[in-house]
Design a protein around this motif. Structure first.
Motif, PDB file in Angstrom:
ATOM      1  N   UNK A  83       0.907  -1.146   0.000  1.00  0.00           N
ATOM      2  CA  UNK A  83       0.000   0.000   0.000  1.00  0.00           C
ATOM      3  C   UNK A  83       0.943   1.192   0.000  1.00  0.00           C
ATOM      4  N   UNK A  84       1.216   1.733  -1.189  1.00  0.00           N
ATOM      5  CA  UNK A  84       2.327   2.667  -1.308  1.00  0.00           C
ATOM      6  C   UNK A  84       2.080   3.781  -2.323  1.00  0.00           C
ATOM      7  N   UNK A  85       2.757   4.886  -2.107  1.00  0.00           N
ATOM      8  CA  UNK A  85       2.741   5.993  -3.067  1.00  0.00           C
ATOM      9  C   UNK A  85       3.807   5.781  -4.137  1.00  0.00           C
ATOM     10  N   UNK A  86       4.670   4.789  -3.920  1.00  0.00           N
ATOM     11  CA  UNK A  86       5.737   4.495  -4.875  1.00  0.00           C
ATOM     12  C   UNK A  86       5.165   3.613  -5.983  1.00  0.00           C
ATOM     13  N   UNK A  87       4.800   4.243  -7.095  1.00  0.00           N
ATOM     14  CA  UNK A  87       4.122   3.506  -8.167  1.00  0.00           C
ATOM     15  C   UNK A  87       5.061   3.187  -9.339  1.00  0.00           C
ATOM     16  N   UNK A  88       6.348   3.131  -9.074  1.00  0.00           N
ATOM     17  CA  UNK A  88       7.310   2.787 -10.125  1.00  0.00           C
ATOM     18  C   UNK A  88       7.083   1.353 -10.599  1.00  0.00           C
ATOM     19  N   UNK A  89       7.397   1.118 -11.862  1.00  0.00           N
ATOM     20  CA  UNK A  89       7.260  -0.228 -12.432  1.00  0.00           C
ATOM     21  C   UNK A  89       8.065  -1.254 -11.631  1.00  0.00           C
ATOM     22  N   UNK A  90       9.248  -0.847 -11.154  1.00  0.00           N
ATOM     23  CA  UNK A  90      10.100  -1.774 -10.390  1.00  0.00           C
ATOM     24  C   UNK A  90       9.384  -2.287  -9.147  1.00  0.00           C
ATOM     25  N   UNK A  91       8.624  -1.411  -8.484  1.00  0.00           N
ATOM     26  CA  UNK A  91       7.897  -1.803  -7.268  1.00  0.00           C
ATOM     27  C   UNK A  91       6.728  -2.716  -7.647  1.00  0.00           C
ATOM     28  N   UNK A  92       6.021  -2.373  -8.722  1.00  0.00           N
ATOM     29  CA  UNK A  92       4.918  -3.229  -9.186  1.00  0.00           C
ATOM     30  C   UNK A  92       5.432  -4.609  -9.592  1.00  0.00           C
ATOM     31  N   UNK A  93       6.585  -4.630 -10.280  1.00  0.00           N
ATOM     32  CA  UNK A  93       7.174  -5.907 -10.696  1.00  0.00           C
ATOM     33  C   UNK A  93       7.627  -6.727  -9.500  1.00  0.00           C
ATOM     34  N   UNK A  94       8.171  -6.056  -8.481  1.00  0.00           N
ATOM     35  CA  UNK A  94       8.583  -6.755  -7.263  1.00  0.00           C
ATOM     36  C   UNK A  94       7.367  -7.405  -6.595  1.00  0.00           C
ATOM     37  N   UNK A  95       6.253  -6.681  -6.569  1.00  0.00           N
ATOM     38  CA  UNK A  95       5.021  -7.232  -5.988  1.00  0.00           C
ATOM     39  C   UNK A  95       4.634  -8.526  -6.709  1.00  0.00           C
ATOM     40  N   UNK A  96       4.703  -8.507  -8.032  1.00  0.00           N
ATOM     41  CA  UNK A  96       4.362  -9.698  -8.827  1.00  0.00           C
ATOM     42  C   UNK A  96       5.320 -10.845  -8.489  1.00  0.00           C
ATOM     43  N   UNK A  97       6.601 -10.512  -8.445  1.00  0.00           N
ATOM     44  CA  UNK A  97       7.643 -11.501  -8.135  1.00  0.00           C
ATOM     45  C   UNK A  97       7.429 -12.143  -6.758  1.00  0.00           C
ATOM     46  N   UNK A  98       7.020 -11.324  -5.767  1.00  0.00           N
ATOM     47  CA  UNK A  98       6.830 -11.811  -4.396  1.00  0.00           C
ATOM     48  C   UNK A  98       5.444 -12.429  -4.180  1.00  0.00           C
ATOM     49  N   UNK A  99       4.624 -12.436  -5.238  1.00  0.00           N
ATOM     50  CA  UNK A  99       3.247 -12.939  -5.140  1.00  0.00           C
ATOM     51  C   UNK A  99       2.425 -12.152  -4.125  1.00  0.00           C
ATOM     52  N   UNK A 100       2.545 -10.840  -4.209  1.00  0.00           N
ATOM     53  CA  UNK A 100       1.716  -9.987  -3.357  1.00  0.00           C
ATOM     54  C   UNK A 100       0.990  -8.968  -4.236  1.00  0.00           C
TER      55      UNK A 100
END
Length: 117
Positions: A83-100
């Protein structure tokens, strides 16, 4: 109705209070815990099982990505989201990678209720 354990992780006390209020208004019987950085989140997740974990990304001590990488194996059944203001692609991709999941701030009642049910 099922009582759920929820962990709210954000270095902003105001953000934690907002999320807490939205969840408790919808689910007054839920058990909510708070942490203000990634390390505290890991400590809490090591002590108790959570159904839902909402993690800010940018925090002091330890950011949400590093915390999520440790918490995910500890809590494989938990519903976890950045739940973040950091909407960079890297953060979104990390979420996918971590299954969150990924929920962009600002915090709104609609976003929180949609996620927690």
């Amino acid at each position: 109705m099922t009582v759920k354990n929820c962990l709210i992780v954000d270095d902003s006390k105001m953000s934690r209070m907002m999320v807490k209020k939205i969840i408790l208004d919808a689910h007054p019987d839920w058990i909510l815990a708070e942490a203000q950085n990634g390390q505290e989140a890991i400590d809490r997740a090591s002590e108790a099982g959570f159904d839902i974990i909402l993690l800010d990304y940018n925090m002091p001590v330890m950011e949400g990505g590093a915390a999520a990488a440790v918490i995910r194996p500890l809590q494989p059944e938990a519903q976890i989201a950045f739940l973040t203001a950091n909407v960079q692609e890297a953060v979104k991709n990390l979420a996918i990678q971590l299954r969150i999941d990924f929920i962009p701030k600002p915090i709104t009642e609609e976003k929180i209720k949609r996620y927690v049910g």
